[in-house]
Design a protein around this motif. Structure first.
Motif, mmCIF file in Angstrom:
data_model
loop_
_atom_site.group_PDB
_atom_site.id
_atom_site.type_symbol
_atom_site.label_atom_id
_atom_site.label_comp_id
_atom_site.label_asym_id
_atom_site.label_seq_id
_atom_site.Cartn_x
_atom_site.Cartn_y
_atom_site.Cartn_z
ATOM 1 N N GLY A 117 0.931 -1.139 -0.341
ATOM 2 C CA GLY A 117 0.404 -0.124 -0.039
ATOM 3 C C GLY A 117 1.006 1.063 -0.230
ATOM 4 O O GLY A 117 2.170 0.679 0.144
ATOM 5 N N ALA A 118 0.392 2.435 -0.093
ATOM 6 C CA ALA A 118 1.365 3.923 -0.185
ATOM 7 C C ALA A 118 2.567 3.597 1.365
ATOM 8 O O ALA A 118 1.599 3.324 2.080
ATOM 9 C CB ALA A 118 0.143 4.710 -0.258
ATOM 10 N N GLY A 119 3.404 3.760 0.890
ATOM 11 C CA GLY A 119 4.522 3.980 2.443
ATOM 12 C C GLY A 119 5.242 2.573 2.054
ATOM 13 O O GLY A 119 5.620 2.980 3.126
ATOM 14 N N VAL A 120 4.499 1.576 1.747
ATOM 15 C CA VAL A 120 5.012 0.416 2.631
ATOM 16 C C VAL A 120 6.196 0.086 1.396
ATOM 17 O O VAL A 120 5.394 -0.738 -0.215
ATOM 18 C CB VAL A 120 4.129 -0.834 2.577
ATOM 19 N N LYS A 121 7.219 -0.239 2.035
ATOM 20 C CA LYS A 121 8.170 -0.977 1.067
ATOM 21 C C LYS A 121 8.702 -2.436 1.751
ATOM 22 O O LYS A 121 9.035 -2.343 2.941
ATOM 23 C CB LYS A 121 9.230 0.026 1.048
ATOM 24 N N LEU A 122 8.369 -3.215 0.770
ATOM 25 C CA LEU A 122 8.272 -4.587 1.223
ATOM 26 C C LEU A 122 9.097 -5.446 0.709
ATOM 27 O O LEU A 122 9.029 -5.576 -0.516
ATOM 28 C CB LEU A 122 6.836 -5.589 1.958
ATOM 29 N N ARG A 123 10.179 -5.962 1.414
ATOM 30 C CA ARG A 123 11.024 -7.107 0.357
ATOM 31 C C ARG A 123 11.144 -8.318 0.896
ATOM 32 O O ARG A 123 11.668 -8.502 2.342
ATOM 33 C CB ARG A 123 12.579 -6.448 0.437
ATOM 34 N N PHE A 124 11.056 -9.117 0.788
ATOM 35 C CA PHE A 124 11.153 -10.774 1.069
ATOM 36 C C PHE A 124 12.360 -11.855 0.627
ATOM 37 O O PHE A 124 12.255 -11.675 -0.892
ATOM 38 C CB PHE A 124 9.642 -11.684 0.911
ATOM 39 N N GLU A 125 13.295 -12.623 0.486
ATOM 40 C CA GLU A 125 14.149 -12.879 0.427
ATOM 41 C C GLU A 125 14.759 -14.207 0.853
ATOM 42 O O GLU A 125 14.953 -13.890 2.090
ATOM 43 C CB GLU A 125 15.223 -11.751 0.185
ATOM 44 N N VAL A 126 15.541 -15.036 -0.130
ATOM 45 C CA VAL A 126 16.054 -15.988 0.647
ATOM 46 C C VAL A 126 17.722 -15.521 0.998
ATOM 47 O O VAL A 126 18.365 -14.911 -0.006
ATOM 48 C CB VAL A 126 16.820 -17.040 -0.228
#
Ligand SMILES: C[S@@+](CC[C@H](N)C(=O)[O-])C[C@H]1O[C@@H](n2cnc3c(N)ncnc32)[C@H](O)[C@@H]1O
Length: 313
Positions: free
Chosen positions: A127-136
């Motif tokens: 959503g606005a304002g959210v930076k999300l990163r999932f990584e191995v």
């Protein structure tokens, strides 16, 4: 991340990183159903460890509210060993609800299957304002490029540290503590806990054997597969010592000393809901959860720690 050969490839014997990745890769979505409940509702808290989940959540929620009360509106969160990502998504969801305007969240896990599940669930939190990163990535080196005090909230929940061998536990604790600019929440399985196979419901095992000397758990699943991985069971004091060289203890608390022991066994008791018993168990947990005599017999022990006052990021 340290290289490891995957699932059925030529894995070196007793490479704890490859074995942990293999175990969680092998069960995939079954782990998420087991840990988070099959409803996949972020806040249903209806998984096997729902009492412990609620206890952890109330503390994380309080931490978000504390941050907000200082006037902070940006948030950096880390979930080390995030599994299917449920905890990180919960925090993002709640932080948006509370009014944090810019949220940067990073979750990593050694299991590619866990990260695939987390990435599939990620749109629920975008959503606005959210930076999300999932990584191995592997806790052994995943934080090397992060600055000190980079995160306002650091999570490392449930079995992650149980899967690290002795030689790696101190370094992992030091790097988690280094990047914690605010509250750190770590939980581990205790030495006196009831049996678990970590990766799925215990009923999906035909047999299992925990060897505390070699710190290994061997599991034969009902479907014939065999899993074997590092399982070190902690005392509460040991968890505390791992971190208090770096951070200040805010709370050390046992989670689920009684609920798991009172859970009906489908092979024996009729699984009837008993509200009176449920309320009594919560009272009992809260009466005993800081008592050293009981903490090592909880299913999990939670350490809440933070930089020493004056050293925050
Ligand atoms: C019991 S699960 C907990 C997952 C998640 N924290 C949760 O609460 O649902 C333990 C997780 O630790 C991960 N793990 C084990 N060793 C790891 C390592 N060296 N680096 C990163 N993740 C690791 C596993 O892949 C698994 O997803």
């Amino acid at each position: 991340m340290k290289p490891h050969l995957s699932l059925f490839g030529r894995r070196p014997l007793h490479d704890p990183h490859a074995e942990a990745a293999h175990a969680y890769d092998a069960v995939g979505q079954d782990y998420r159903d087991y840990a988070d409940g099959e409803a996949h509702d972020l806040f249903a808290f209806d998984g096997r460890y729902s009492f412990a989940d609620r206890e952890i959540w109330s503390r994380i929620d309080a931490s978000l509210i504390r941050l907000l009360s200082t006037g902070q509106r940006t948030l950096h969160i880390l979930d080390a060993g995030c599994g299917p990502g449920t905890w990180l998504l919960r925090v993002i969801h709640r932080a948006r609800e509370l009014g944090f305007g810019a949220i940067t969240a990073r979750g990593f896990d050694i299991s590619a299957e866990m990260i695939a599940l987390a990435q599939a669930a990620a749109p629920r939190a975008r959503g606005a304002g959210v930076k999300l990163r999932f990584e191995v990535a592997d806790l052994a080196d995943a934080l090397d490029d992060d600055e000190a005090h980079a995160y306002d909230i650091v999570l490392c929940l449930y079995g992650v540290l149980n899967h690290l061998i002795l030689a790696e536990r101190e370094a992992a604790a030091a790097s988690l503590a280094r990047v914690a600019g605010g509250d750190l929440f770590v939980t581990v399985r205790t030495v006196g806990s009831r049996p678990t196979i970590y990766v799925a419901n215990i009923e999906s095992a035909r047999s299992f054997k925990q060897d505390n000397r070699s710190e290994r758990l061997d599991v034969d699943l009902l479907d014939g597969r065999h899993l074997s991985f590092c399982s070190h069971l902690f005392t509460a004091d040991e968890l505390l010592r791992l971190f208090t060289g770096h951070l200040e203890e805010r709370e050390l608390v046992g989670l689920d000393m009684f609920h798991g022991r009172f859970t009906p066994d489908p092979r024996w008791n009729p699984a009837t809901a008993d509200d009176l018993l449920g309320e009594g168990l919560v009272r009992l947990e809260h009466l005993c959860n800081h008592d050293p005599a009981f903490m090592d017999h909880a299913a999990h022990v939670l350490l809440h720690a933070a930089p020493r006052r004056g050293e925050e990021g």
